[in-house]
Enzyme design. Structure first.
Site, short mmCIF file in Angstrom:
data_model
loop_
_atom_site.label_atom_id
_atom_site.label_comp_id
_atom_site.label_asym_id
_atom_site.label_seq_id
_atom_site.Cartn_x
_atom_site.Cartn_y
_atom_site.Cartn_z
N GLU A 90 0.82 -1.21 0.00
CA GLU A 90 0.00 0.00 0.00
C GLU A 90 0.86 1.26 0.00
O GLU A 90 1.95 1.28 0.55
CB GLU A 90 -0.92 -0.01 1.23
CG GLU A 90 -1.83 -1.24 1.22
CD GLU A 90 -2.85 -1.27 2.33
OE1 GLU A 90 -3.05 -0.24 3.00
OE2 GLU A 90 -3.46 -2.34 2.52
N CYS B 153 6.78 -8.02 6.48
CA CYS B 153 7.98 -7.59 7.21
C CYS B 153 8.40 -8.72 8.13
O CYS B 153 7.55 -9.36 8.76
CB CYS B 153 7.71 -6.33 8.01
SG CYS B 153 9.16 -5.73 8.91
N CYS C 252 1.99 -4.37 15.08
CA CYS C 252 1.97 -3.96 13.68
C CYS C 252 1.37 -5.06 12.81
O CYS C 252 1.86 -6.19 12.82
CB CYS C 252 3.39 -3.65 13.23
SG CYS C 252 3.54 -3.35 11.45
N GLY D 296 6.91 -2.69 5.60
CA GLY D 296 8.28 -3.19 5.51
C GLY D 296 9.31 -2.37 6.25
O GLY D 296 9.07 -1.23 6.65
N HIS E 246 9.19 3.47 20.61
CA HIS E 246 8.05 2.73 21.19
C HIS E 246 8.20 2.27 22.64
O HIS E 246 7.22 1.81 23.23
CB HIS E 246 7.65 1.53 20.34
CG HIS E 246 7.46 1.86 18.90
ND1 HIS E 246 6.72 2.94 18.48
CD2 HIS E 246 7.91 1.26 17.77
CE1 HIS E 246 6.74 2.99 17.16
NE2 HIS E 246 7.45 2.00 16.71
N ASN F 18 -3.18 2.34 16.24
CA ASN F 18 -4.28 2.09 15.30
C ASN F 18 -4.68 0.63 15.39
O ASN F 18 -3.90 -0.24 15.03
CB ASN F 18 -3.83 2.41 13.86
CG ASN F 18 -3.57 3.88 13.69
OD1 ASN F 18 -4.43 4.70 13.95
ND2 ASN F 18 -2.36 4.23 13.31
#
Ligand code: SAH
Ligand code: SF4
Length: 382
Positions: free
Chosen positions: A96, A116, A123, A170, A226, A302
């Protein structure tokens, strides 16, 4: 699998590579510039449309070369101007690309791999596992497709794509050579003429490749942090076990020092409810980053099905932001916009939308990360 044609795909060739190509077929090097302008400035893939190239050379090129981007499977345009493309690459997988307009800025978020291998726990791209590296043509092809959709313009005049962030699917540093070639084309005036400040590579922390990057290119760098300590970061971002925080921040500082200008690292921090959003985490982060000039971009998580994580409340996000700001950091919260296409960070899975089912999902605007227009944060090194 998409059948390969055996022809040389000119789309992913950098200027020196294109000159070499024309050399190799006994043609003058200046043809490289002519053909690159047709491809990248005008979005042309048909040699017959290249009117300043002789008919004989056009015929020769048609026989041995092609200009082939990835196949566009779908293009969604949100009511707020955000656009998302799903494209199929040669391995057969889909990736995308997302375009986020914001004021005078238009940021394109580009994928580097299908899937990935690094398996960050929050993720959805990581949850797919690794499928394939994109070729240089497939990486720059995303910019080519997006640019064409706005009506191609020469690199020297106002354009729709002002910034590119390697923040799609990725880990870009694990597809090193192809990503470097594509980023060179993004910055080349014969390509897309985007300034090095406005091309940003985001990494989860592949330390040796950060050092290698500095030898090849001077794009902006974003680090996916993170977590403020090794124990938590190793759970969320497994590559941390191999390259822990002290080593990672050292390599980022070396990279930024090498740029030799007033450019600062972007630190990305995805906020996960009750996992890394506590005031203690903010305090630890303040300490951790005190010697690393940076701007911080908080990304509220998300959600995606079965992730096991939740987005923190707006209050918790604000509290986290304020603590960092009080310590002198420049902190932005990545905004969410649009509700009619599904294109958020970490939700990219290379699937065509079922818009009705997914209408509740939000688009995370990544433009803040590539905010090259904002002055380096004077207060970022408290
Ligand atoms: N592999 C690179 C670049 C692609 S991911 C990297 O990890 O940096 C782009 C950003 O989106 C990263 O900071 C990543 O951690 C973040 N991200 C991934 N999944 C997310 C999710 N579900 N919600 C919010 N951000 C997410
Ligand atoms: Fe890969 Fe980045 Fe997702 Fe981690 S966050 S799994 S490195 S794409």
């Amino acid at each position: 699998m998409i059948a390969t044609t055996g022809k040389t795909n000119l789309l992913g060739l950098t200027q020196p590579e294109m000159e070499k190509f024309f050399d190799s077929i006994g043609e003058k090097r200046f043809r490289a510039g002519q053909v690159m302008k047709w491809i990248h400035h005008f979005g042309v893939d048909d040699f017959d449309a290249m009117t300043n190239v002789s008919k004989a050379l056009r015929d020769k090129l048609k026989a041995i070369a092609e200009v082939r981007g990835p196949e566009v499977v779908s293009e969604d345009i949100s009511s707020d101007g955000t656009r998302k493309w799903v494209v199929r690459v040669e391995s057969g997988s889909c990736v995308e690309t997302v375009y986020i307009p914001s004021g005078k800025r238009g940021t394109l978020c580009v994928s580097s791999q299908a899937g990935c291998a690094l398996d960050c726990s929050f993720c959805s791209t990581g949850k797919q596992g690794f499928n394939s590296n994109l070729t240089a043509a497939e990486v720059i092809g995303q910019v080519w497709i997006a640019n064409k959709s706005f009506g191609s313009v020469p690199a020297t005049i106002d354009r729709a794509i002002t910034n590119v962030v390697m923040m799609g699917m990725g880990e870009p540093l694990l597809n090193f050579d192809n990503v470097i070639s594509a980023m060179q084309l993004m910055m080349d005036d014969l390509g897309y003429g985007i300034s090095k400040r406005r091309v940003t590579l985001s990494t989860s922390g592949v330390v040796p490749m950060i050092d290698e990057l500095a030898k090849h290119i001077d794009v902006s760098l974003a680090l996916s942090l993170h977590a403020p300590n090794d124990e938590l970061r190793s759970q969320l971002v497994p590559i941390n076990k191999k390259y822990p925080l002290a080593m990672l921040l050292d390599s980022c500082r070396r990279y930024m020092a090498n740029l030799g200008e007033k450019r600062v690292l972007t630190v990305e921090y995805t906020l996960l409810k009750d996992v890394n959003d506590h005031v203690d985490h903010a305090r630890e982060m303040i300490e951790l980053l005190k010697d690393t000039p940076c701007k911080i971009n908080l990304i509220p998580f998300n959600p995606f099905p079965h992730s096991g994580y939740e987005r923190p409340s707006n209050n918790a996000i604000r509290r986290f932001q304020e603590l960092l700001q009080q310590a002198g950091y420049n902190v932005t919260v990545r905004t969410t916009r649009g509700e009619d296409i599904d294109a958020a960070c970490g939700q990219l899975v290379g699937q065509v939308n079922d818009r009705t089912r997914r209408s509740s999902r939000l688009i995370a605007a990544r433009e803040l990360n590539a905010d090259a227009d904002s002055a380096p944060n004077a207060a970022s090194a408290p």
